[in-house]
Design a protein around this motif. Structure first.
Motif, PDB file in Angstrom:
ATOM      1  N   HIS A   1       0.837  -1.198   0.000  1.00  0.00           N
ATOM      2  CA  HIS A   1       0.000   0.000   0.000  1.00  0.00           C
ATOM      3  C   HIS A   1       0.873   1.249   0.000  1.00  0.00           C
ATOM      4  O   HIS A   1       0.540   2.248  -0.642  1.00  0.00           O
ATOM      5  N   SER A   2       2.015   1.219   0.676  1.00  0.00           N
ATOM      6  CA  SER A   2       2.927   2.355   0.719  1.00  0.00           C
ATOM      7  C   SER A   2       3.588   2.566  -0.637  1.00  0.00           C
ATOM      8  O   SER A   2       3.688   3.695  -1.139  1.00  0.00           O
ATOM      9  N   MET A   3       4.043   1.481  -1.248  1.00  0.00           N
ATOM     10  CA  MET A   3       4.642   1.564  -2.570  1.00  0.00           C
ATOM     11  C   MET A   3       3.664   2.165  -3.571  1.00  0.00           C
ATOM     12  O   MET A   3       4.001   3.085  -4.324  1.00  0.00           O
ATOM     13  N   LEU A   4       2.445   1.656  -3.577  1.00  0.00           N
ATOM     14  CA  LEU A   4       1.446   2.173  -4.510  1.00  0.00           C
ATOM     15  C   LEU A   4       1.063   3.612  -4.193  1.00  0.00           C
ATOM     16  O   LEU A   4       0.882   4.429  -5.105  1.00  0.00           O
ATOM     17  N   HIS A   5       0.943   3.947  -2.930  1.00  0.00           N
ATOM     18  CA  HIS A   5       0.554   5.302  -2.564  1.00  0.00           C
ATOM     19  C   HIS A   5       1.592   6.316  -3.049  1.00  0.00           C
ATOM     20  O   HIS A   5       1.251   7.296  -3.715  1.00  0.00           O
ATOM     21  N   GLU A   6       2.851   6.069  -2.745  1.00  0.00           N
ATOM     22  CA  GLU A   6       3.890   7.012  -3.169  1.00  0.00           C
ATOM     23  C   GLU A   6       4.047   7.010  -4.685  1.00  0.00           C
ATOM     24  O   GLU A   6       4.246   8.063  -5.299  1.00  0.00           O
ATOM     25  N   GLY A   7       3.947   5.837  -5.301  1.00  0.00           N
ATOM     26  CA  GLY A   7       3.997   5.781  -6.765  1.00  0.00           C
ATOM     27  C   GLY A   7       2.854   6.548  -7.404  1.00  0.00           C
ATOM     28  O   GLY A   7       3.040   7.236  -8.414  1.00  0.00           O
ATOM     29  N   CYS A   8       1.680   6.465  -6.813  1.00  0.00           N
ATOM     30  CA  CYS A   8       0.528   7.201  -7.341  1.00  0.00           C
ATOM     31  C   CYS A   8       0.688   8.705  -7.144  1.00  0.00           C
ATOM     32  O   CYS A   8       0.232   9.494  -7.973  1.00  0.00           O
ATOM     33  N   HIS A   9       1.346   9.121  -6.066  1.00  0.00           N
ATOM     34  CA  HIS A   9       1.656  10.548  -5.926  1.00  0.00           C
ATOM     35  C   HIS A   9       2.487  11.001  -7.122  1.00  0.00           C
ATOM     36  O   HIS A   9       2.224  12.041  -7.721  1.00  0.00           O
ATOM     37  N   TYR A  10       3.495  10.218  -7.471  1.00  0.00           N
ATOM     38  CA  TYR A  10       4.349  10.560  -8.603  1.00  0.00           C
ATOM     39  C   TYR A  10       3.526  10.652  -9.892  1.00  0.00           C
ATOM     40  O   TYR A  10       3.674  11.595 -10.672  1.00  0.00           O
ATOM     41  N   ILE A  11       2.670   9.690 -10.110  1.00  0.00           N
ATOM     42  CA  ILE A  11       1.815   9.670 -11.299  1.00  0.00           C
ATOM     43  C   ILE A  11       0.916  10.903 -11.342  1.00  0.00           C
ATOM     44  O   ILE A  11       0.719  11.508 -12.397  1.00  0.00           O
ATOM     45  N   CYS A  12       0.379  11.294 -10.203  1.00  0.00           N
ATOM     46  CA  CYS A  12      -0.628  12.363 -10.151  1.00  0.00           C
ATOM     47  C   CYS A  12      -0.036  13.772 -10.187  1.00  0.00           C
ATOM     48  O   CYS A  12      -0.764  14.726 -10.446  1.00  0.00           O
ATOM     49  N   MET A  13       1.253  13.925  -9.941  1.00  0.00           N
ATOM     50  CA  MET A  13       1.808  15.286  -9.921  1.00  0.00           C
ATOM     51  C   MET A  13       2.279  15.702 -11.314  1.00  0.00           C
ATOM     52  O   MET A  13       2.542  14.861 -12.170  1.00  0.00           O
ATOM     53  N   ASP A  14       2.384  17.000 -11.504  1.00  0.00           N
ATOM     54  CA  ASP A  14       2.850  17.510 -12.794  1.00  0.00           C
ATOM     55  C   ASP A  14       4.381  17.469 -12.870  1.00  0.00           C
ATOM     56  O   ASP A  14       5.074  17.238 -11.874  1.00  0.00           O
ATOM     57  N   ALA A  15       4.903  17.697 -14.061  1.00  0.00           N
ATOM     58  CA  ALA A  15       6.344  17.615 -14.295  1.00  0.00           C
ATOM     59  C   ALA A  15       7.124  18.609 -13.441  1.00  0.00           C
ATOM     60  O   ALA A  15       8.238  18.306 -12.989  1.00  0.00           O
ATOM     61  N   GLN A  16       6.568  19.778 -13.203  1.00  0.00           N
ATOM     62  CA  GLN A  16       7.262  20.790 -12.397  1.00  0.00           C
ATOM     63  C   GLN A  16       7.479  20.286 -10.968  1.00  0.00           C
ATOM     64  O   GLN A  16       8.555  20.435 -10.408  1.00  0.00           O
ATOM     65  N   ARG A  17       6.445  19.683 -10.373  1.00  0.00           N
ATOM     66  CA  ARG A  17       6.610  19.138  -9.015  1.00  0.00           C
ATOM     67  C   ARG A  17       7.532  17.933  -9.008  1.00  0.00           C
ATOM     68  O   ARG A  17       8.308  17.743  -8.083  1.00  0.00           O
ATOM     69  N   ARG A  18       7.464  17.107 -10.040  1.00  0.00           N
ATOM     70  CA  ARG A  18       8.366  15.954 -10.109  1.00  0.00           C
ATOM     71  C   ARG A  18       9.827  16.396 -10.117  1.00  0.00           C
ATOM     72  O   ARG A  18      10.679  15.737  -9.543  1.00  0.00           O
ATOM     73  N   ALA A  19      10.104  17.501 -10.790  1.00  0.00           N
ATOM     74  CA  ALA A  19      11.484  17.975 -10.928  1.00  0.00           C
ATOM     75  C   ALA A  19      12.103  18.356  -9.594  1.00  0.00           C
ATOM     76  O   ALA A  19      13.330  18.293  -9.447  1.00  0.00           O
ATOM     77  N   THR A  20      11.294  18.739  -8.627  1.00  0.00           N
ATOM     78  CA  THR A  20      11.819  19.150  -7.319  1.00  0.00           C
ATOM     79  C   THR A  20      11.392  18.207  -6.193  1.00  0.00           C
ATOM     80  O   THR A  20      11.574  18.518  -5.026  1.00  0.00           O
ATOM     81  N   LEU A  21      10.873  17.069  -6.553  1.00  0.00           N
ATOM     82  CA  LEU A  21      10.339  16.120  -5.579  1.00  0.00           C
ATOM     83  C   LEU A  21      11.425  15.593  -4.646  1.00  0.00           C
ATOM     84  O   LEU A  21      12.447  15.070  -5.091  1.00  0.00           O
TER      85      LEU A  21
END
Length: 140
Positions: free
Chosen positions: A38-58
């Protein structure tokens, strides 16, 4: 997203909650053999749901607002069915045991009766269609 498997007992880089909980830094999802699905999927889904700008500074804190968090929770339940031997029933139980909180008292009740806003958020962001099927491909 790149999955990085860390040694058993190692401190997981980018873990917001610590211990065995998954960590995120940039495009890397850090896991240990004992990281809960559940933790793996939750954090992975955060990555999927955020835009490229947020991913760049994640780094560690995926951020986002309440509608996005609801979308993340809904998407992780949908994706649980793609993991053989896991599935949505186990995801509901694991989310409840971990302490996810929902207005109706359980992950299942929220998903089945109270998650229309999460479904809409995912559709509006092009992540699912009106049948809750994923429609996205990640580009980093």
């Amino acid at each position: 997203m790149e999955i990085v498997l860390c040694d058993p007992g190692a401190t997981l880089p980018g873990s917001y909650f610590g211990d065995a909980e998954a960590g995120l830094i940039g495009n890397r999802l850090y896991l240990r053999p004992d990281t809960p699905l559940h933790s793996m999927l939750h954090e992975g889904c955060h990555y999927i749901c955020m835009d490229a700008q947020r991913r760049a500074t994640l780094h560690t804190d995926a951020g986002g607002d309440f509608p996005e968090e609801n979308g993340v929770c809904y998407l992780q339940i949908l994706l649980a069915d793609a993991i053989p031997g896991f599935g949505r029933e186990r995801m509901f139980a694991d989310m409840d045991a971990w302490g996810y909180t929902f207005r109706l008292g359980s992950a299942r009740a929220w998903f089945e009766q109270d998650a229309q806003d999460a479904r809409l958020w995912l559709r509006e962001h092009g992540l699912t269609d009106d049948q809750d099927q994923p429609t996205w491909a990640l580009r980093t």
